[in-house]
Design a protein around this motif. Structure first.
Motif, PDB file in Angstrom:
ATOM      1  N   LEU A  91       0.822  -1.211   0.000  1.00 53.99           N
ATOM      2  CA  LEU A  91       0.000   0.000   0.000  1.00 53.99           C
ATOM      3  C   LEU A  91       0.855   1.259   0.000  1.00 53.99           C
ATOM      4  N   ALA A  92       1.997   1.220   0.690  1.00 58.18           N
ATOM      5  CA  ALA A  92       2.899   2.378   0.725  1.00 58.18           C
ATOM      6  C   ALA A  92       3.416   2.722  -0.668  1.00 58.18           C
ATOM      7  N   THR A  93       3.618   1.717  -1.517  1.00 63.68           N
ATOM      8  CA  THR A  93       4.087   2.004  -2.883  1.00 63.68           C
ATOM      9  C   THR A  93       3.042   2.768  -3.687  1.00 63.68           C
ATOM     10  N   HIS A  94       1.805   2.772  -3.203  1.00 69.85           N
ATOM     11  CA  HIS A  94       0.718   3.514  -3.854  1.00 69.85           C
ATOM     12  C   HIS A  94       0.333   4.758  -3.050  1.00 69.85           C
ATOM     13  N   GLY A  95       1.168   5.119  -2.084  1.00 67.87           N
ATOM     14  CA  GLY A  95       0.922   6.329  -1.307  1.00 67.87           C
ATOM     15  C   GLY A  95      -0.139   6.205  -0.230  1.00 67.87           C
ATOM     16  N   VAL A  96      -0.469   4.973   0.159  1.00 70.45           N
ATOM     17  CA  VAL A  96      -1.494   4.740   1.184  1.00 70.45           C
ATOM     18  C   VAL A  96      -0.808   4.333   2.484  1.00 70.45           C
ATOM     19  N   ALA A  97      -1.050   5.113   3.540  1.00 71.42           N
ATOM     20  CA  ALA A  97      -0.506   4.802   4.867  1.00 71.42           C
ATOM     21  C   ALA A  97      -1.412   3.786   5.545  1.00 71.42           C
ATOM     22  N   ALA A  98      -0.843   2.657   5.919  1.00 70.26           N
ATOM     23  CA  ALA A  98      -1.605   1.579   6.554  1.00 70.26           C
ATOM     24  C   ALA A  98      -0.866   1.137   7.805  1.00 70.26           C
ATOM     25  N   GLU A  99      -1.596   0.433   8.686  1.00 74.46           N
ATOM     26  CA  GLU A  99      -1.001  -0.003   9.941  1.00 74.46           C
ATOM     27  C   GLU A  99      -1.618  -1.310  10.395  1.00 74.46           C
ATOM     28  N   ARG A 100      -0.904  -1.954  11.323  1.00 76.48           N
ATOM     29  CA  ARG A 100      -1.436  -3.145  11.990  1.00 76.48           C
ATOM     30  C   ARG A 100      -1.932  -2.708  13.364  1.00 76.48           C
ATOM     31  N   ARG A 101      -2.663  -3.587  14.033  1.00 79.58           N
ATOM     32  CA  ARG A 101      -3.153  -3.322  15.385  1.00 79.58           C
ATOM     33  C   ARG A 101      -2.806  -4.492  16.292  1.00 79.58           C
ATOM     34  N   ASP A 102      -2.505  -4.182  17.546  1.00 76.98           N
ATOM     35  CA  ASP A 102      -2.298  -5.235  18.529  1.00 76.98           C
ATOM     36  C   ASP A 102      -3.608  -5.962  18.772  1.00 76.98           C
ATOM     37  N   LYS A 103      -3.561  -7.256  18.815  1.00 80.16           N
ATOM     38  CA  LYS A 103      -4.694  -8.120  19.153  1.00 80.16           C
ATOM     39  C   LYS A 103      -5.851  -8.033  18.168  1.00 80.16           C
ATOM     40  N   ALA A 104      -5.602  -7.509  16.976  1.00 78.10           N
ATOM     41  CA  ALA A 104      -6.621  -7.461  15.924  1.00 78.10           C
ATOM     42  C   ALA A 104      -5.922  -7.650  14.580  1.00 78.10           C
ATOM     43  N   PRO A 105      -5.532  -8.891  14.258  1.00 84.21           N
ATOM     44  CA  PRO A 105      -4.767  -9.128  13.039  1.00 84.21           C
ATOM     45  C   PRO A 105      -5.437  -8.527  11.814  1.00 84.21           C
ATOM     46  N   GLY A 106      -4.601  -8.051  10.909  1.00 84.07           N
ATOM     47  CA  GLY A 106      -5.079  -7.444   9.676  1.00 84.07           C
ATOM     48  C   GLY A 106      -4.347  -6.149   9.425  1.00 84.07           C
ATOM     49  N   VAL A 107      -4.782  -5.458   8.390  1.00 89.13           N
ATOM     50  CA  VAL A 107      -4.193  -4.174   8.030  1.00 89.13           C
ATOM     51  C   VAL A 107      -5.326  -3.159   7.929  1.00 89.13           C
ATOM     52  N   TYR A 108      -5.047  -1.965   8.460  1.00 92.93           N
ATOM     53  CA  TYR A 108      -6.059  -0.920   8.589  1.00 92.93           C
ATOM     54  C   TYR A 108      -5.592   0.371   7.935  1.00 92.93           C
ATOM     55  N   VAL A 109      -6.550   1.088   7.331  1.00 91.89           N
ATOM     56  CA  VAL A 109      -6.321   2.418   6.767  1.00 91.89           C
ATOM     57  C   VAL A 109      -7.397   3.327   7.347  1.00 91.89           C
ATOM     58  N   ASN A 110      -6.955   4.362   8.061  1.00 92.82           N
ATOM     59  CA  ASN A 110      -7.916   5.311   8.657  1.00 92.82           C
ATOM     60  C   ASN A 110      -9.025   4.596   9.433  1.00 92.82           C
ATOM     61  N   GLU A 111      -8.654   3.681  10.290  1.00 94.77           N
ATOM     62  CA  GLU A 111      -9.573   2.935  11.172  1.00 94.77           C
ATOM     63  C   GLU A 111     -10.429   1.890  10.463  1.00 94.77           C
ATOM     64  N   ALA A 112     -10.300   1.747   9.147  1.00 94.43           N
ATOM     65  CA  ALA A 112     -11.081   0.745   8.415  1.00 94.43           C
ATOM     66  C   ALA A 112     -10.157  -0.392   7.975  1.00 94.43           C
ATOM     67  N   LYS A 113     -10.689  -1.598   8.022  1.00 94.40           N
ATOM     68  CA  LYS A 113      -9.895  -2.776   7.655  1.00 94.40           C
ATOM     69  C   LYS A 113      -9.865  -2.927   6.138  1.00 94.40           C
ATOM     70  N   ILE A 114      -8.656  -3.071   5.606  1.00 90.54           N
ATOM     71  CA  ILE A 114      -8.473  -3.241   4.165  1.00 90.54           C
ATOM     72  C   ILE A 114      -7.986  -4.653   3.834  1.00 90.54           C
ATOM     73  N   ALA A 115      -7.400  -5.335   4.828  1.00 92.72           N
ATOM     74  CA  ALA A 115      -6.906  -6.703   4.625  1.00 92.72           C
ATOM     75  C   ALA A 115      -7.145  -7.512   5.893  1.00 92.72           C
TER      76      ALA A 115
END
Length: 188
Positions: A91-115
């Protein structure tokens, strides 16, 4: 996946399978039926991965990770971290900042799950994997508590300004997964 994993030996090469599913809800081993809020004509399939309920459909990239963890010297938590990082890097290669969360596997963008991620480990080998929402009908998520979280919003790459299609992102995701797993030769 189950047969492939059951028949693996110490020399069996690892693989990544990339695909898109027809519309289906999958309910993991820990899945609670009450997370299906409304029934619809979309089938619900009980499967042997971890996690709760999620939705799969056209326009979503699914990557099944068939990996010998012992050979890599990693555990499940490290595999999950590497899978999440592959999506974050993509996602970073497309300019999208994403993150992981503790105890909630997956990837999130602006509080919404994308993966979303869901694995099964048998004899130190993983199967199942992750799904990345690309350009799909998100309305079926309204019928469930995604991954068991009431009110969790979901998003997709096209809504984050990414113009690449599912096939292009699948290829790029495979490269990022391979990099995170230390491979220089294709696994797909």
């Amino acid at each position: 996946m189950q047969d492939f994993t059951a028949q693996r030996g110490p020399a069996t090469p690892d693989e990544i399978w990339l695909l898109q599913h027809p519309p289906v809800y999958t309910l993991g081993l820990a899945g609670k039926p009450e997370h299906l809020l409304r029934s619809s004509d979309i089938p619900v399939v009980k499967i042997d991965r971890g996690g709760q309920i999620t939705y799969h459909g056209p326009g979503q990239v699914v990557a099944y990770i068939l990996l010998d963890l012992k050979r890599h010297g990693i555990g499940v938590k490290e595999l999950v971290r590497r899978m999440e990082q592959a999506v974050i890097d993509l996602l970073a290669t497309h300019g999208v900042a994403a993150e992981r969360r503790d105890k909630a596997p997956g990837v999130y963008v602006n509080e919404a799950k994308i993966a979303a991620l869901g694995l099964r480990i048998r004899n130190n080998c993983s199967y199942h994997g992750l799904c990345l929402n690309v350009d799909m009908d998100l309305s079926p998520y309204a019928n469930i508590n995604p991954c068991g979280y009431p009110g969790l919003e979901v998003t997709q790459t096209c809504d984050q300004g990414v113009s690449a299609d599912a096939d292009t992102l699948a290829d790029a995701l495979a490269r990022h997964l391979q990099q995170q797993l230390g491979y220089t030769q294709p696994l797909i």
